[in-house]
Design an enzyme around this catalytic site. Structure first.
Site, PDB file in Angstrom:
ATOM      1  N   CYS B  12      37.545  14.847 -63.206  1.00  0.00           N
ATOM      2  CA  CYS B  12      36.303  15.161 -63.774  1.00  0.00           C
ATOM      3  C   CYS B  12      36.389  15.875 -65.208  1.00  0.00           C
ATOM      4  O   CYS B  12      35.259  15.678 -65.838  1.00  0.00           O
ATOM      5  CB  CYS B  12      35.351  15.907 -62.660  1.00  0.00           C
ATOM      6  SG  CYS B  12      34.927  15.143 -61.354  1.00  0.00           S
ATOM      7  N   LYS B  15      35.753  13.105 -67.781  1.00  0.00           N
ATOM      8  CA  LYS B  15      34.580  12.519 -67.886  1.00  0.00           C
ATOM      9  C   LYS B  15      33.888  12.647 -69.497  1.00  0.00           C
ATOM     10  O   LYS B  15      34.142  13.646 -70.302  1.00  0.00           O
ATOM     11  CB  LYS B  15      33.266  13.539 -67.360  1.00  0.00           C
ATOM     12  CG  LYS B  15      32.805  12.968 -65.999  1.00  0.00           C
ATOM     13  CD  LYS B  15      31.531  13.898 -65.510  1.00  0.00           C
ATOM     14  CE  LYS B  15      31.102  13.490 -64.313  1.00  0.00           C
ATOM     15  NZ  LYS B  15      29.947  14.141 -63.881  1.00  0.00           N
ATOM     16  N   SER B 136      40.101  -4.448 -59.851  1.00  0.00           N
ATOM     17  CA  SER B 136      41.143  -3.851 -60.420  1.00  0.00           C
ATOM     18  C   SER B 136      41.642  -4.528 -61.818  1.00  0.00           C
ATOM     19  O   SER B 136      41.475  -5.857 -61.956  1.00  0.00           O
ATOM     20  CB  SER B 136      42.513  -3.932 -59.480  1.00  0.00           C
ATOM     21  OG  SER B 136      42.684  -5.242 -59.071  1.00  0.00           O
TER      22      SER B 136
END
Lengths: 345, 345
Positions: B12, B15, B136
């Site tokens: 994270c 981000k 993908s």
């Protein structure tokens, strides 16, 4: 800055090949399938279907890729049209979308990202689909796409698997976006010179308003043509339906310059991997090298491929042609033989 | 190969910062919001809510990131636990997921990708959530995540915006995954040495089975703590609710070595951007530098942050502690003052 110069591969040509994907997925032990799931990825359908009530099912799909065009606005619009297409290909209506976004936060003008999103929002607005969230990652290359949710009546779902013997096969858009965008990436053409392909890639695969309820029920199976090329997606539908598709290669709609671009060798890795993917179950032996290349060309935001009741085929084609000028009947559904797809010259 | 060495930023912490994101989104003209959309991204909620019938709403969310751990299996499991958390944070139950996957197809052992997916499937199985598809892309760096759909009763939705004056604020997991994984990336610790953090990151934020219907209805607002750190997500909830949150920094649960890692300077870009993001509306003036750093630490698969009815707070905490040993009451909800969040030392 030209967006296509910032990445190695663009658009649906950047998909991981179907062969590699199959190898990976074969090794994974998946969670049990909930009873609400009516369609999952097992038969290469375009989206999953999850039943909510006897009258309502959700269509769920996800698509994202690297820049296929230099203009951020057009890239966003094409990526969005492409993502929404999977909902339409299942017979559904898009409702909401979540954005998938990666870009180099320190190096890229935020205006570029804004334009990508604005292009996406223009396409979403046209589809009456709301943008309700998303996730962005700081990453060396720009990538954009959407996870789209829509609704469909559980009895009106189109899948890959219900083509019937005697059906006629219709393709709604021309083939050749792979070669054209490869030429753009190599700076052999400008965006203006491939406007025919760009218009096609931004055309929504919405056909429900064109066909009435009667004609819609004559569509037995559907998919959209994207990264695995016509050959790849056609084979997937034939195999999922347990039928053999006989395709007239000469009827295949092409953009005006598709053959020229392919002759000049504007190819992508996907031209090769799509050939490998279809080598075993599709018979191309009667086709010219050029005909084969058009079938392996990876499409971004390609057309719908429909298996329709023979008696209604010409009426459906006529209605589709009012919006999709390149739409053609390209083949027929036969009982299963040794090949999933037989190509006639 | 150590996965964390293949990327610049992990989890994270990768981000895009909330400030950059706000700048971009402020420039975009969004499509109209459909009437079915009950919660969108406007108030930084964890997921969108789309009403389907009077009794059923869909929770829709999407999360993906770069490797935060070296073990592919654990990376897949953490990424999945993190993605599922957004559904739990809205009071929902996950049903289906679509995979978001990028990896260098030519250079990466397919076994690595298989292991990532297997880790994901283990977490999904535990959450009774089916994997129904995905997309993908061939890309220089591995990234993985999920778009997750779940259901929730429209009257039992938890959002960011309904914290009430007098509520007590509970955090269910310790802070410090950002510093620990930064240390791992710098090869200062091994995966085994941060097992406390890894166990926490793979712990599902499912609390509905712990609290009965009565206690669940005492939860007025909820979010999960992820990339913007405790400071960022706490501020978002306070602002969305139009209240001031008073936080006891000393009560904040930390992992055993969080302070040691922060003292040693195992920081990420997000420590800085989370500080910038909260500088205007949160008052940190009474805190030590170390206390502030713990609040800016970007969490991956962090805990739930709940605003609960004062009279039920200790009972809720007691139940939560049977599964989340680090859960703590960390503050109170007050009428709005000049700051959205006031931190006490």
């Amino acid at each position: 800055m030209r967006l296509t110069q910032t990445v190695q591969k663009g658009g649906c040509a950047a998909k991981v090949s179907a062969i590699e994907l199959r190898k990976i997925l074969a090794q994974v032990k998946f969670p049990p399938l909930r009873s609400e799931v009516k369609v999952d990825g097992a038969l290469f359908d375009d989206a999953a279907i999850v039943q909510v009530t006897p009258e309502i099912a959700m269509v769920q799909t996800l698509d994202f890729f690297t820049p296929i065009l230099d203009s951020p606005f057009l890239f966003g619009k094409v990526a969005t049209t492409n993502a929404l297409s999977d909902v339409y290909a299942m017979g559904g209506k898009p409702q909401t979308a979540l954005a998938i976004l990666t870009f180099p936060a320190a190096d890229m003008d935020l205006g570029v990202v804004t334009d990508v999103l604005q292009g996406a929002c223009e396409a979403l607005t046209g589809a009456h689909c709301s943008l309700v969230g998303g996730h962005s990652v700081d990453d060396p290359t720009l990538k954009f796409g959407l996870s789209v949710s829509g609704i469909v009546h559980p009895e009106k779902i189109w899948t890959n698997s219900k083509a019937q013997v005697g059906d006629r096969l219709i393709l709604t858009k021309a083939l050749g976006t792979g070669a054209a965008t490869a030429a753009l990436k190599r700076s052999e053409v400008t965006e203006a010179e491939i406007s025919e392909e760009i218009v096609s890639m931004t055309q929504m695969n919405q056909i429900q308003d064109l066909l009435g309820a009667d004609l819609l029920s004559s569509v037995h199976a559907a998919t959209d043509i994207t990264g695995f090329g016509f050959a790849g997606h056609c084979q997937q539908m034939a195999k999922a339906s347990g039928k053999t598709f006989q395709i007239q290669a000469a009827s295949m709609p092409l953009f005006e310059k598709t053959k020229i671009y392919l002759e000049k060798g504007f190819l992508t890795k996907a031209h090769r991997t799509n050939k490998e993917y279809t080598a075993e179950f599709s018979n191309f032996s009667r086709l010219s090298e050029m005909q084969k290349l058009t079938l392996f060309d990876p499409q971004t935001s390609g057309g719908l491929f429909l298996s329709v009741k023979e008696s209604e085929a010409s009426q459906i084609l006529q209605k589709l042609k009012t919006r999709f000028q390149k739409a053609q009947i390209v083949g027929d559904v036969m009982s299963q033989t040794s090949f999933a797809v037989e190509y006639l010259p």
